[in-house]
Scaffold this active site. Sequence first.
Site, short mmCIF file in Angstrom:
data_model
loop_
_atom_site.label_atom_id
_atom_site.label_comp_id
_atom_site.label_asym_id
_atom_site.label_seq_id
_atom_site.Cartn_x
_atom_site.Cartn_y
_atom_site.Cartn_z
N HIS A 361 43.51 28.52 42.55
CA HIS A 361 43.61 28.85 41.23
C HIS A 361 41.93 29.29 41.11
O HIS A 361 41.67 27.91 40.66
CB HIS A 361 43.60 28.87 40.72
CG HIS A 361 44.39 29.91 39.66
ND1 HIS A 361 45.21 30.94 39.43
CD2 HIS A 361 43.67 30.19 38.53
CE1 HIS A 361 44.65 31.86 38.86
NE2 HIS A 361 43.72 31.65 37.82
N ALA A 362 41.25 29.91 40.92
CA ALA A 362 39.76 30.07 40.38
C ALA A 362 39.49 29.36 39.06
O ALA A 362 40.47 29.92 38.33
CB ALA A 362 39.37 31.32 40.58
N HIS A 391 33.56 36.90 37.53
CA HIS A 391 34.54 36.59 36.05
C HIS A 391 34.24 35.15 36.23
O HIS A 391 33.57 34.38 34.73
CB HIS A 391 36.11 36.80 36.06
CG HIS A 391 36.58 36.07 35.14
ND1 HIS A 391 37.24 36.68 34.44
CD2 HIS A 391 37.46 34.71 35.41
CE1 HIS A 391 38.30 35.34 33.35
NE2 HIS A 391 37.95 35.19 34.29
N GLU A 392 33.77 34.02 37.05
CA GLU A 392 33.89 32.57 37.16
C GLU A 392 32.21 32.47 36.34
O GLU A 392 32.42 31.68 35.57
CB GLU A 392 34.21 32.41 38.17
CG GLU A 392 35.68 32.41 38.86
CD GLU A 392 36.74 31.67 37.71
OE1 GLU A 392 36.03 30.41 36.70
OE2 GLU A 392 37.80 32.08 37.47
N HIS A 395 32.44 32.57 32.81
CA HIS A 395 32.24 31.20 31.61
C HIS A 395 30.96 30.33 31.96
O HIS A 395 30.79 29.61 31.27
CB HIS A 395 33.82 30.30 32.56
CG HIS A 395 34.96 31.31 32.03
ND1 HIS A 395 35.18 31.25 30.85
CD2 HIS A 395 35.55 31.53 33.44
CE1 HIS A 395 36.75 31.71 31.15
NE2 HIS A 395 36.35 31.90 32.76
N GLU A 419 36.60 34.04 28.24
CA GLU A 419 37.40 35.00 29.09
C GLU A 419 37.14 36.70 29.38
O GLU A 419 37.24 36.91 30.56
CB GLU A 419 39.38 35.29 29.04
CG GLU A 419 39.62 34.21 28.96
CD GLU A 419 39.94 33.17 30.51
OE1 GLU A 419 39.02 33.43 31.59
OE2 GLU A 419 39.86 31.76 29.74
N HIS A 520 49.15 29.28 35.21
CA HIS A 520 48.66 28.78 34.13
C HIS A 520 49.86 27.67 33.41
O HIS A 520 49.68 27.39 32.54
CB HIS A 520 48.20 30.67 32.66
CG HIS A 520 47.25 30.49 33.45
ND1 HIS A 520 47.28 31.60 34.40
CD2 HIS A 520 45.92 30.43 33.11
CE1 HIS A 520 45.99 32.49 35.28
NE2 HIS A 520 45.49 31.60 34.64
N TYR A 530 43.45 35.89 27.67
CA TYR A 530 43.23 36.68 28.77
C TYR A 530 44.25 38.92 27.84
O TYR A 530 43.16 39.22 28.46
CB TYR A 530 44.15 36.77 29.89
CG TYR A 530 43.74 35.12 30.43
CD1 TYR A 530 42.09 35.40 31.33
CD2 TYR A 530 44.73 34.45 31.02
CE1 TYR A 530 42.23 34.12 32.10
CE2 TYR A 530 44.73 33.20 31.30
CZ TYR A 530 43.11 32.81 31.83
OH TYR A 530 42.82 31.71 32.89
O1 X8Z Z 1 43.36 32.34 35.77
C1 X8Z Z 1 42.44 33.43 35.32
C2 X8Z Z 1 40.72 33.28 36.10
C3 X8Z Z 1 40.81 31.96 36.22
S1 X8Z Z 1 40.01 31.66 33.75
C4 X8Z Z 1 40.78 33.42 37.49
N1 X8Z Z 1 42.91 34.59 35.51
C5 X8Z Z 1 43.67 35.27 35.10
C6 X8Z Z 1 44.63 34.75 36.14
O2 X8Z Z 1 44.08 34.62 37.12
O3 X8Z Z 1 46.59 35.14 36.14
C7 X8Z Z 1 41.53 36.75 35.09
C8 X8Z Z 1 42.26 37.46 34.94
C9 X8Z Z 1 44.22 36.76 34.29
ZN ZN Z 2 38.53 32.59 33.45
#
Ligand code: X8Z
Ligand code: ZN
Length: 621
Positions: A361-362, A391-392, A395, A419, A520, A530
């Site tokens: 997960h990024a 996106h990354e 940050h 975010e 998450h 988000y």
């Molecule tokens: O978790 C993330 C990023 C890292 S902060 C990749 N996002 C959420 C997800 O993947 O559920 C970005 C959009 C929503």
């Molecule tokens: Zn993020």
Amino acid sequence: MVAAVRTPCLAASILLLAACSKKDPPPAPPPAPAVDNAKAANDKLIAEAKQFVKDADPKLRKLLVDASLAEWTNETDITKEHEAATAKASEIQSVEITKMVKAARRFDPVLDKLDPDTKRQLLLLKFQAQPAPDDAKQATELATTAAAMQSTYGKGVCAVTNGKETCQDIEFYGKALETNRHPAELLKTWKTWHDSVGHAERDLFSKYVGLANEGAKAIGFANVTELWQANYDMPAATFAPEVDRLWNQVKPLYTQLHCYARRKLNTMYGDAVVPKTGPIPAHLFGNMWAQSWEYLYPELEPFKGVAPIDVTPVLAKSYDAQKMVRMGESFYTSLGFEPLPPTFWERSLFTKPAGKDVVCHASAWDVQYNDDLRIKMCIKPQQEDLWVIHHELGHDFYFQHYFQLPILYQAGANDGFHEAIGDTIQLSMTPAYLKTKGLIDKADKNDKATINQQMKVALEKVAFLPFAVMVDKWRWDVFSGAVTPEKYNQHWWELEQQYQGISAPEPRAATDFDPGAKYHVAANVPYMRYFLADILQFQFHRALCKKIGFTGPLDECSIYGNKDAGAAYGKMLSLGASKPWQDALEQLTGQREMDATAILEYFAPLQKWLEDQNKGQACGW
Ligand code: X8Z
Ligand code: ZN
């Protein structure tokens, strides 16, 4: 008299001391010296508070850096040893920070007399880490449970053959959903991930809830829900109504998109798979959680043959991970931001290393809180990943702007801001921009092309809104105790239905744990950020476009290469968490409130088109 300084009645007011004493009061002192004494005690406390915050900085820095180094090591190479080291560092961090929060309580009586920086840093201290329960054994259990949840998710679906464990992670299962259109196969993939990983998180998570709540109580919150809701520079009790206000602003737009998607999917799959009314089953959206519908674009494309925006072919042909990240960096440097440090390129993880389990997960990091910027991501040469890279990097460029601030200010104005930074940049990656970068051949400019492009963006950013709301609506109910473990899964699907208009693809049991199939939840990362980011990014975009004198439609604006936009954006980023988010927002946008009118303005053409398409339909579910 010195010992009495810590009594609560003195804390309230030194002048009430006599009233607290059970013994006969001593003869009243002459009034003037009592006032002087009180003032002297207050002044002393104020000076001590200032010193406390100063001393806290290096201490916190060490705790946070130790924990993040251990976490980086485990997330890039999941082993029993690395997991144990992460749990230990995280436990020490929680326990020590909790002690600091408790120690700082003695400054409560003078909080309003402190200078703004001391006061703000004392406030922020409470949110630095998951607080530890008072009981040492529980504190250990909390950290080991959290580490186990993270590793379990990272590894994915595991099987042991000939004594050797091999695992398939979310990258594999997620990919299997993207382009497959056979409902039975999609269901199988969806079920394997949910029944395996989700289920494996169930007991860990239930245990975690109780322990994490003990931690929140130890520093004076009712539970984790209140702790999370208190971190927005507004009374905790006003945060949920604020989220509802924003959600109600965007719900009509989402409802139109849902209505259109349901009709298309119904035509494609038939009534037996997708009914004409009611919620849509969750396994058909090309995404494990139905949170982004971008892979359904070919099926939902409004106008065939009009410049579909797809950069994947060029990425697959002539880009590797490094080149994709370089492209991301070049957007930010075009705004006048400093390039990423050389260590970024040496220390980041761009692709999944062979033979290791990693958390794919990024994520973006300043591992040592000193411009030690990194990203960790298993990059594939496809459009979605190019967007996630931007996106990354958002940050990382936020970190770059505030790493010289005191450690307690090294955070976003609120977590939604963090975010939103990179997502705002995504909004500037217009077809015209992609064409100048050679990622697409032509960028048509006509009404049909506009609707197609808006659809593409909406399938990511509008479809996401209700999911982003419901994840923490669920966790708020869990941590507050409103929902008990037997109802965890049922409540998850109630909220999926209520907010997203989506249903479980087949009946789920109380022993299933579908929330645990989402990163998450397993990694204990709050999610409302988000949703806020989805609203804020359009507000930022509108403000930046206005600043550069752009007067056309918001979806045609790109701040690429504009140093004025960069200066304004950078100025906000440099604030870190040093000011309430309302001040940071006002600095950039002139507004002190989060406001969904910008996202509605952006999508106005699509909303109108959808309303026309959906005429006569019973939209909703
Ligand atoms: O978790 C993330 C990023 C890292 S902060 C990749 N996002 C959420 C997800 O993947 O559920 C970005 C959009 C929503
Ligand atoms: Zn993020």
